[in-house]
Structures are given as C-alpha cells and as structure tokens.
Design a protein around this motif. Structure first.
Motif, PDB file in Angstrom:
ATOM      1  N   ASP A  59       0.834  -1.215   0.000  1.00  0.00           N
ATOM      2  CA  ASP A  59       0.000   0.000   0.000  1.00  0.00           C
ATOM      3  C   ASP A  59       0.862   1.255   0.000  1.00  0.00           C
ATOM      4  N   ASP A  60       2.194   1.077  -0.116  1.00  0.00           N
ATOM      5  CA  ASP A  60       3.156   2.186  -0.158  1.00  0.00           C
ATOM      6  C   ASP A  60       3.112   3.043   1.114  1.00  0.00           C
ATOM      7  N   TYR A  62       0.521   3.993   2.803  1.00  0.00           N
ATOM      8  CA  TYR A  62      -0.598   4.945   2.831  1.00  0.00           C
ATOM      9  C   TYR A  62      -1.420   4.827   4.109  1.00  0.00           C
ATOM     10  N   ASN A  66      -1.224   7.549   7.183  1.00  0.00           N
ATOM     11  CA  ASN A  66      -2.371   8.407   7.485  1.00  0.00           C
ATOM     12  C   ASN A  66      -2.810   8.277   8.935  1.00  0.00           C
ATOM     13  N   GLU A  99       4.704   0.294   5.586  1.00  0.00           N
ATOM     14  CA  GLU A  99       3.991  -0.358   4.487  1.00  0.00           C
ATOM     15  C   GLU A  99       3.326  -1.656   4.924  1.00  0.00           C
ATOM     16  N   ASP A 124      -6.998   0.372   8.631  1.00  0.00           N
ATOM     17  CA  ASP A 124      -7.578   1.714   8.588  1.00  0.00           C
ATOM     18  C   ASP A 124      -8.617   1.895   9.677  1.00  0.00           C
TER      19      ASP A 124
END
Length: 255
Positions: A59-60, A62, A66, A99, A124
């Motif tokens: 997901d690099d 992300y 965040n 990552e 998330d």
C-alpha cells in the motif's frame, strides 16, 4: 429468498474487474480499487514482479502513514502493536516500516491481492481505536458478551470460498437442532467498503460450504449505522446485529 450464489459471485467479480484501473510508474503498477478508506478515497495498491518471478504488493505506507498523521500512536501502544500482529496473521501480510505488504506468484495473485485489501481496511479501522474513549477492541467486547451469556464459540475460523480465497470470521457457533451454524463477523466502524467486502466474502464462502450456514454481522453502532447498511446485508440473507441491541439476540443464539 432463493439465492443464485454462482450468479452473484460472477456479477460481483465482473463489477470488481470493471472498477479497477491500472497505471504504470517505473517498475510498479498502481491498481486503484473500488474500495474506500475512511476519507472516502479509493484504496490503491502497488505491484511489481521481482527477477525470480515473485510478485510483491504494497500500500506504499498509505494506511499507517495516514493513521500516524491523524494522531494514532503505534510506538507507545502495545495494544495497537498486538492488533497489527493479529492482522498480519489473519491476512498473511507483513509490515515493513509503514507499508502493508504481501507476496504472491501468478497463481495466488488474485487471492493475495484480496487479502491485502482486507488487511488495509482492517488497519484503517484502527483510527477509531485511537480515541481515548475506546477501551478495548470491539471483537473482545463481543467475546465478553458471548462468555457472559454462556454462548459457546470458536475464534478466528477461516473458510475457503469458491474462488479459492480464504475468508476469516471472528467467531463460529455450532449448529443446534433448531438453527444453522453461525459465523460471526464483527465490524467496529462500518463503511461502504467493509460492508460490500463482507457481503462478497460470505457469498463466496457460503457457496462452497457443504452444510447450511448463516452469517451474523455484529456492528458497533456507537460509531454509525445506516439503514442502507442493514438493508444491504438483509438482501443477501445476512443478519445485521447492532451491538447496542445484543441482549435481544441471546435466546436465538442459545436455542
């Protein structure tokens, strides 16, 4: 309602295929999926093939990047570190710096891509756990509810679906003479992506199950729960149980 499982699987697979876009950046392919994060941005994964043929997906950074930017601290939280380890075991991913990553070959690529997306969505969801008023993980609250009411269960049971993908459910409750066996999926912070992914996973898993099985989705409605979400589950024969109403379901689980 008589469900045509195979037709639904095919329709969903076609929808996924039509909604994924691909762009190339150097040695990586960027895949934009139809699944959304908590900002309602589309989840993206990055794919490259190594010289030995191994396919690496990431997901690099992300998701975790965040979360850190939003104030979720991992370095000083053993509980959040333990949650990441559980996600890694559950979806066969690994964490490298910030990552979320997974490796595959050509044959396992579809399944591993699916697992990576599920891991991204679950990670998330840890944003909700970053608030001070969240004392425990939601699944542990559900386990306590089962224990208190003497409801016998197993934890973290995986089913392989018709597509060959493994789907993990938080709880499994054996069948009785009065009801089917029940798989339970807990959702702490429901959104369109977690809802749709749960539905597809169950369609896939149920279609390969030899015995009659039901899925109960136990939802933390302290966060948010829309009528559209419960209606979507019901359309596919899935019971959506708001956690605030859990005591109303005890008798159904015990009989």
């Amino acid at each position: 309602m008589d469900l045509n499982i195979q037709q639904m699987i095919n329709s969903y697979a076609e929808w996924i295929k039509s909604e994924i876009s691909v762009a190339k950046f150097g040695e990586y392919y960027e895949l934009t999926t139809p699944y959304l994060d908590r900002f309602n941005d589309y989840l993206q994964i990055y794919v490259k093939q190594d010289e030995d043929g191994t396919i690496t997906m990431s997901d690099d950074g992300y998701i975790i990047g965040n979360l850190i930017s939003s104030g979720v601290n991992f370095s000083n939280s053993p509980k959040r570190k333990a949650m990441l380890q559980k996600i890694a075991r559950k979806y066969s991913v690994y964490f490298e710096n910030e990552e979320i990553m997974i490796r595959a070959n050509k044959e396992t690529f579809p399944m591993k891509k699916h697992l990576l997306i599920q891991a991204m969505i679950d990670t998330d969801d840890m944003f909700v756990l970053g608030h001070d008023n969240v004392k425990d993980f939601f699944a542990e609250d559900v386990a306590t509810y089962f224990d208190t009411n003497n409801i016998m269960y197993s934890r973290d049971l995986s089913l392989v679906g018709k597509t060959g993908t493994a789907h993990t459910y938080d709880f499994f409750i054996q069948r009785t003479k009065n009801r089917n066996e029940i798989f339970c999926k807990t959702i702490n912070n429901i959104n369109e992506s977690s809802r749709n992914l749960t539905i597809f996973n169950w369609i896939d898993a149920k279609g390969f199950r030899q015995t009659e099985s039901d899925l109960w989705v136990i939802i933390n409605d302290d966060n948010r729960l829309k009528n559209d979400d419960t209606a979507a589950f019901e359309q596919y024969g899935i019971l959506a149980m708001p956690y605030s109403q859990r005591n109303e379901y005890v008798s159904r689980l015990l009989t």
